[in-house]
Motif scaffolding. Structure first.
Motif, mmCIF file in Angstrom:
data_model
loop_
_atom_site.group_PDB
_atom_site.id
_atom_site.type_symbol
_atom_site.label_atom_id
_atom_site.label_comp_id
_atom_site.label_asym_id
_atom_site.label_seq_id
_atom_site.Cartn_x
_atom_site.Cartn_y
_atom_site.Cartn_z
ATOM 1 N N THR A 7 0.870 -1.294 -0.052
ATOM 2 C CA THR A 7 0.005 0.074 -0.016
ATOM 3 C C THR A 7 0.955 1.187 0.039
ATOM 4 N N ASN A 8 0.561 2.124 -0.908
ATOM 5 C CA ASN A 8 1.152 3.505 -0.767
ATOM 6 C C ASN A 8 0.606 4.196 0.327
ATOM 7 N N HIS A 9 1.413 5.084 0.965
ATOM 8 C CA HIS A 9 1.154 6.000 1.973
ATOM 9 C C HIS A 9 1.025 7.221 1.832
ATOM 10 N N VAL A 10 0.108 7.879 2.220
ATOM 11 C CA VAL A 10 0.230 9.556 2.306
ATOM 12 C C VAL A 10 0.133 10.032 3.546
ATOM 13 N N LEU A 11 1.389 11.043 3.958
ATOM 14 C CA LEU A 11 1.679 11.540 5.056
ATOM 15 C C LEU A 11 1.386 12.927 5.050
ATOM 16 N N SER A 12 1.274 13.821 6.082
ATOM 17 C CA SER A 12 1.539 15.201 6.118
ATOM 18 C C SER A 12 2.982 15.452 6.211
ATOM 19 N N ALA A 13 3.373 16.562 5.775
ATOM 20 C CA ALA A 13 4.850 16.655 5.607
ATOM 21 C C ALA A 13 5.298 16.781 7.124
ATOM 22 N N GLN A 14 4.570 17.382 8.355
ATOM 23 C CA GLN A 14 5.029 17.322 9.303
ATOM 24 C C GLN A 14 5.179 15.835 10.187
ATOM 25 N N ASP A 15 4.264 14.982 9.782
ATOM 26 C CA ASP A 15 4.163 13.673 10.329
ATOM 27 C C ASP A 15 5.548 13.002 9.688
ATOM 28 N N HIS A 199 11.828 2.370 -10.171
ATOM 29 C CA HIS A 199 12.053 0.858 -9.783
ATOM 30 C C HIS A 199 10.915 0.406 -8.769
ATOM 31 N N ASN A 200 11.013 1.323 -7.411
ATOM 32 C CA ASN A 200 10.118 0.966 -6.443
ATOM 33 C C ASN A 200 8.500 0.753 -6.859
ATOM 34 N N LYS A 201 8.231 1.777 -7.777
ATOM 35 C CA LYS A 201 6.800 1.557 -8.212
ATOM 36 C C LYS A 201 6.437 0.593 -9.417
ATOM 37 N N GLY A 202 7.536 0.139 -9.804
ATOM 38 C CA GLY A 202 7.185 -1.193 -10.880
ATOM 39 C C GLY A 202 6.904 -0.349 -12.346
ATOM 40 N N GLU A 203 7.769 0.970 -12.377
ATOM 41 C CA GLU A 203 7.215 1.502 -13.836
ATOM 42 C C GLU A 203 8.500 1.383 -14.641
ATOM 43 N N ARG A 204 8.184 1.518 -15.950
ATOM 44 C CA ARG A 204 9.184 1.709 -16.870
ATOM 45 C C ARG A 204 9.785 3.233 -17.274
ATOM 46 N N VAL A 205 10.633 3.487 -17.945
ATOM 47 C CA VAL A 205 11.025 4.925 -18.121
ATOM 48 C C VAL A 205 11.121 5.066 -19.756
ATOM 49 N N PRO A 206 11.070 6.494 -20.036
ATOM 50 C CA PRO A 206 11.107 6.707 -21.534
ATOM 51 C C PRO A 206 12.418 6.154 -22.006
ATOM 52 N N GLU A 207 12.362 5.805 -23.511
ATOM 53 C CA GLU A 207 13.331 5.488 -24.111
ATOM 54 C C GLU A 207 14.445 6.555 -24.226
ATOM 55 N N GLY A 208 15.583 6.102 -24.561
ATOM 56 C CA GLY A 208 16.897 7.041 -24.615
ATOM 57 C C GLY A 208 17.078 7.720 -23.198
ATOM 58 N N THR A 209 16.865 6.802 -21.872
ATOM 59 C CA THR A 209 17.136 7.254 -20.710
ATOM 60 C C THR A 209 18.253 6.559 -20.346
ATOM 61 N N ASP A 337 5.500 5.563 -1.918
ATOM 62 C CA ASP A 337 5.129 4.486 -2.601
ATOM 63 C C ASP A 337 5.702 3.199 -1.793
ATOM 64 N N ALA A 338 5.007 2.038 -2.078
ATOM 65 C CA ALA A 338 5.146 0.989 -1.226
ATOM 66 C C ALA A 338 6.449 0.536 -0.855
ATOM 67 N N GLY A 339 7.318 0.407 -2.030
ATOM 68 C CA GLY A 339 8.638 -0.034 -1.870
ATOM 69 C C GLY A 339 9.205 0.891 -1.184
ATOM 70 N N THR A 340 9.448 2.326 -1.243
ATOM 71 C CA THR A 340 10.099 3.195 -0.499
ATOM 72 C C THR A 340 9.719 3.014 0.952
ATOM 73 N N TRP A 341 8.432 2.843 1.398
ATOM 74 C CA TRP A 341 7.802 2.691 2.512
ATOM 75 C C TRP A 341 8.521 1.413 3.329
ATOM 76 N N THR A 342 8.514 0.418 2.529
ATOM 77 C CA THR A 342 9.095 -0.882 3.299
ATOM 78 C C THR A 342 10.618 -0.557 3.545
ATOM 79 N N GLU A 343 11.405 0.108 2.808
ATOM 80 C CA GLU A 343 12.641 0.270 2.711
ATOM 81 C C GLU A 343 13.099 1.258 4.122
ATOM 82 N N LEU A 344 11.905 2.221 4.304
ATOM 83 C CA LEU A 344 12.058 3.183 5.314
ATOM 84 C C LEU A 344 11.893 2.336 6.671
#
Length: 353
Positions: A7-15, A199-209, A337-344
């Protein structure tokens, strides 16, 4: 806060800042340092640059545990002639040592009209635009050239593997009575951290990158985030082909060689520390004697740009996307994102939180 890794998580900047502060304190930082570093990282997220935000915390924690990042360490003055400052960051948090370097440089520039600040051996400086914003807030122009001592992730133009870092360049210019011009970009097509986020979101990136570990084009950001089947990594490409490559080399020579921090010219290792060198040039238009014409011409030119016919929402000046992102994310929160959350969470566990 939810606990499901899917699950992605949405937090306030303060939290989010409070949580990151606790992690950094557990990693060895005194409260004031932990709070300042956390605030800097969260500001990067607020500004739309998740690549330089709290997703860096796992790497910081690893670097501390490995001994490559030294909490509670400030800059060491190597040379101070007034308009020239040579400083050593001593592998302290870049969000601390970078601010110290800028504060001293800004003071000198106000006194003498200009200052060149050489900062070597700072741990990851984060979003370089933060330092430009410090300068323009005082009516000063700033230019920053940065190199990266870490696993090389960017290929030279015409090359087939990583030979240097994302080597950012940043320019800040105040605009009288208006929000400033703040140009802040990696000399690679995109920042390395954006590949981690994708990568953590499972996305691809534009060609030429990207190219893969065999030097072939790919859209998989994982090739520069995790070792591939042969243990090698792929590489990012520079923007603008030979032009971006040329600017990347200039950042390496100015931010690395000229500051004394060194350049990258060895085989990669798996160390987690990210060491930056930064050469900063600060100019006071008032002391230069061009303040009135500078103010007039800068506003006239930006007005002229905005009068260009547009079918895509109008002309935007560098710095505007970040300010718009801050307003939106302050209202709606910061999504992790869920991947970053798990790493944190894993990093928090490593330091006993």
């Amino acid at each position: 806060m939810q606990d499901r890794a899917t699950t992605n998580h949405v937090l306030s900047a303060q939290d989010l800042q409070a949580w990151v502060t606790r992690i950094l304190e557990k990693a060895g930082s005194l409260p004031a340092e932990a709070s300042q570093v956390a605030a800097n990282l969260v500001m990067a997220n607020l500004s739309g640059h998740d690549s330089h935000g709290v997703g860096m915390v796992p790497r910081y924690v690893d670097a501390v545990l490995e001994g490559g990042l030294s909490p509670n360490t400030g800059v060491k003055v190597l040379l101070d002639t007034g308009p020239l400052l040579s400083l050593d960051g001593q592998r302290g948090y870049g969000q601390i040592t970078g601010v110290q370097a800028m504060e001293w440089g800004l003071e000198r520039a106000r006194q003498q009209g200009s200052c060149i600040v050489s900062l070597a051996n700072a741990h990851h400086l984060g979003r370089i635009g933060h330092f430009a914003e410090m300068a323009v807030a005082q009516g000063l122009v700033s230019m920053h050239f940065v190199n990266v001592i870490s696993r090389p992730v960017v290929a030279p133009y015409g090359g087939g593997d990583g030979r240097f870092g994302t080597n950012p360049c940043c320019i800040g210019i105040p605009l009288r009575g208006r929000e400033p011009f703040v140009l802040d970009f990696a000399t690679s097509r995109v920042a390395q951290g954006k590949m981690r986020v994708a990568h953590n979101k499972g996305e691809r990136v534009p060609e030429g990158t990207l190219i893969d570990e065999h030097g072939r084009p790919t859209t998989d950001p994982g090739v520069v985030v995790v070792p591939q089947s042969n243990g090698l990594f792929g590489a990012l490409m520079t923007f603008g082909e030979h032009k971006g490559f040329g600017l990347a080399v200039a950042c390496e020579l100015l931010g690395g060689a000229l500051t004394g921090g060194g350049t990258w010219h060895r085989q990669a290792d798996q160390r987690r520390a990210v060491i930056n060198g930064m050469l900063t040039v600060l100019i006071d238009p008032a002391r230069l004697g061009t303040q009135a014409s500078f103010d007039q011409e800068a506003l006239a030119f930006t007005d002229w740009l905005r009068q260009s016919p547009s079918h895509s929402g109008g002309v935007r000046i560098a710095g505007e996307p970040e300010r718009a992102a801050r307003a939106l994310r302050q209202r709606e929160g910061i999504e992790i994102d869920a991947g970053t959350w798990t790493e944190l969470q894993a990093s928090a566990a490593k330091v006993g939180l």
